[in-house]
Design an enzyme around this catalytic site. Structure first.
Site, PDB file in Angstrom:
ATOM      1  N   LYS A   1      13.440  16.180  39.124  1.00 63.90           N
ATOM      2  CA  LYS A   1      14.530  16.854  38.412  1.00 63.90           C
ATOM      3  C   LYS A   1      14.284  18.346  38.532  1.00 63.90           C
ATOM      4  O   LYS A   1      13.129  18.791  38.596  1.00 63.90           O
ATOM      5  CB  LYS A   1      14.509  16.451  36.921  1.00 63.90           C
TER       6      LYS A   1
ATOM      7  N   GLY B   1      33.141   5.619  23.459  1.00 64.49           N
ATOM      8  CA  GLY B   1      33.275   6.667  24.472  1.00 64.49           C
ATOM      9  C   GLY B   1      33.965   6.134  25.716  1.00 64.49           C
ATOM     10  O   GLY B   1      33.397   5.331  26.448  1.00 64.49           O
TER      11      GLY B   1
ATOM     12  N   VAL C   1      32.786   7.126  32.617  1.00 63.58           N
ATOM     13  CA  VAL C   1      32.239   5.777  32.814  1.00 63.58           C
ATOM     14  C   VAL C   1      32.943   4.769  31.911  1.00 63.58           C
ATOM     15  O   VAL C   1      33.310   3.672  32.352  1.00 63.58           O
ATOM     16  CB  VAL C   1      30.716   5.736  32.548  1.00 63.58           C
TER      17      VAL C   1
END
Ligand code: NAD
Length: 346
Positions: free
Chosen positions: A80, A180, A184
């Site tokens: 990362k 949510g 996605v």
């Protein structure tokens, strides 16, 4: 900060740091583990109050990528990067070009991608100076929006949980509550609807909830009630730490399986779910579809191959759930052990 102590705590790896005077770039690339292949993971571009916070963010997130890639069966280690967003005016193109050169210095040991604060345009700038970048434009061999792949993997993971926990071979009539319905969550509703599932949704953005209602017949639930509605599966697809001391006692179903990253506020919440008889699909195992899609870009993008691999998330989640039942151990621990055993064999 005692850097080597931190590296020890996260079981590292290597950390590379770069300061570029002319552009003001201050960046960190953390490579947690590369035994399975070059480290792959996104680049964050955020303001940090202290340098230490940026380093810890990179260390923590890169470690998570090792686990996600290994469990998904990818030939990648975990990495990362973090670019500290300069507080003063800066030239974004020059900054990302300098960052691209930093990546190139590592000769393929780290491959970057989008993350919080970065997007397609930044990846396109990086591409001008190094080939070790994914998430570029589809006209340059990019893999496009990862959300449909993430959603496909989550749907497959839900199917595995439903099979193990409820003994059902299909999602027909299975009630899923989705917290949510953004990128996605929306695609997940589409996947579930196509399999005959019944949907309830909650979103802070009423337009997104209404779209799910219109397109998939979803019932809109208030934000306060989504964790407590009687259903078969709860799918957290919003922010991290959704599973915590407040929400877990409300849960009325026996499966929690969603896309959000870092769903457990603390590891002990995984124990709480297990103690309550709730099957929790570990987040990094079930939401790996997006990473699988991006990894495909590294070897030459092929949507069908990415899809075929994403579908196997069913087997991974089924394996974790069955081992959890057999050993009487929480799923989040089982997933970690599966990764650690795999890495130890290398
Ligand atoms: P998104 O921002 O598009 O969607 C999140 C949705 O959650 C938004 O519609 C937002 O309005 C809603 N939301 C925010 N707070 C809420 C709350 N308290 N209650 C209900 N709804 C709330 O993000 P996304 O790309 O869909 O990602 C969702 C989650 O999945 C994130 O945790 C992300 O890290 C994770 N994830 C995403 C991908 C991907 O491919 N996009 C891959 C792996 C993991």
């Amino acid at each position: 900060m005692d850097l080597f102590e931190q590296l020890g705590a996260y079981d590292y790896g290597a950390v590379h740091v770069k300061r570029d005077k002319s552009t003001g770039l201050e960046a960190i690339i953390a490579i947690h583990d590369s035994r399975l292949g070059p480290a792959l993971g996104g680049c964050r571009f955020l303001p940090y109050e202290k340098e230490e916070d940026a380093v810890i963010d990179a260390l923590r997130l890169a470690r998570g990528m090792t686990y996600k890639a290994a469990l998904a069966g990818l030939a990648h280690g975990g990495g990362k990067s973090v670019i500290i967003r300069p507080p003063q005016h800066f030239d974004r193109v020059a900054l990302f070009r300098a960052f691209g050169r930093f990546i190139d210095d590592l000769r393929g040991g780290y491959i970057t991608a989008e993350d919080s604060g970065t997007g397609l345009e930044d990846m396109e700038v990086i591409r001008t100076v190094t080939r070790h970048v994914t998430g570029v434009d589809t006209s340059h061999g990019g893999s496009g929006d990862p959300s449909p792949f993430t959603a496909l993997g989550v749907r497959r993971g839900i199917e595995a949980c439903v099979q193990v926990k409820l003994g059902k071979q299909s999602l027909e009539g299975v009630h899923v509550a989705v917290q949510g319905v953004g990128h996605v969550g929306y695609h997940l509703c589409r996947e579930l609807f196509a399999q005959g599932a019944k949907l309830s949704v909650a979103d802070v953005d009423p337009l997104k909830a209404e779209r799910a209602q219109r397109e998939f017949g979803a019932k809109i639930i208030s934000l306060a009630e989504i964790f407590g509605i009687p259903c078969d599966v709860l799918a957290p697809c919003a922010l991290g730490s959704a599973l915590n001391d407040q929400t877990i006692p409300q849960i009325q179903c026996t499966i929690v399986a969603g896309a959000a990253n870092n769903q457990l506020a603390e590891p002990r919440h995984g124990d709480d779910l297990h103690a309550r008889g709730i099957l929790y699909a570990p987040d990094y195992a079930i939401n790996a579809g997006g990473l699988i899609n991006v990894a495909q870009e590294v070897v030459g993008y092929d949507a069908a191959a990415a899809r075929a691999k994403t579908i196997t998330i069913f087997d991974t989640i089924k394996d974790i759930a069955e081992r959890s039942q057999k050993l009487g151990s929480p799923t989040y621990k089982i997933a970690d052990i599966m990764v650690e055993e795999k890495l130890a064999r290398l």
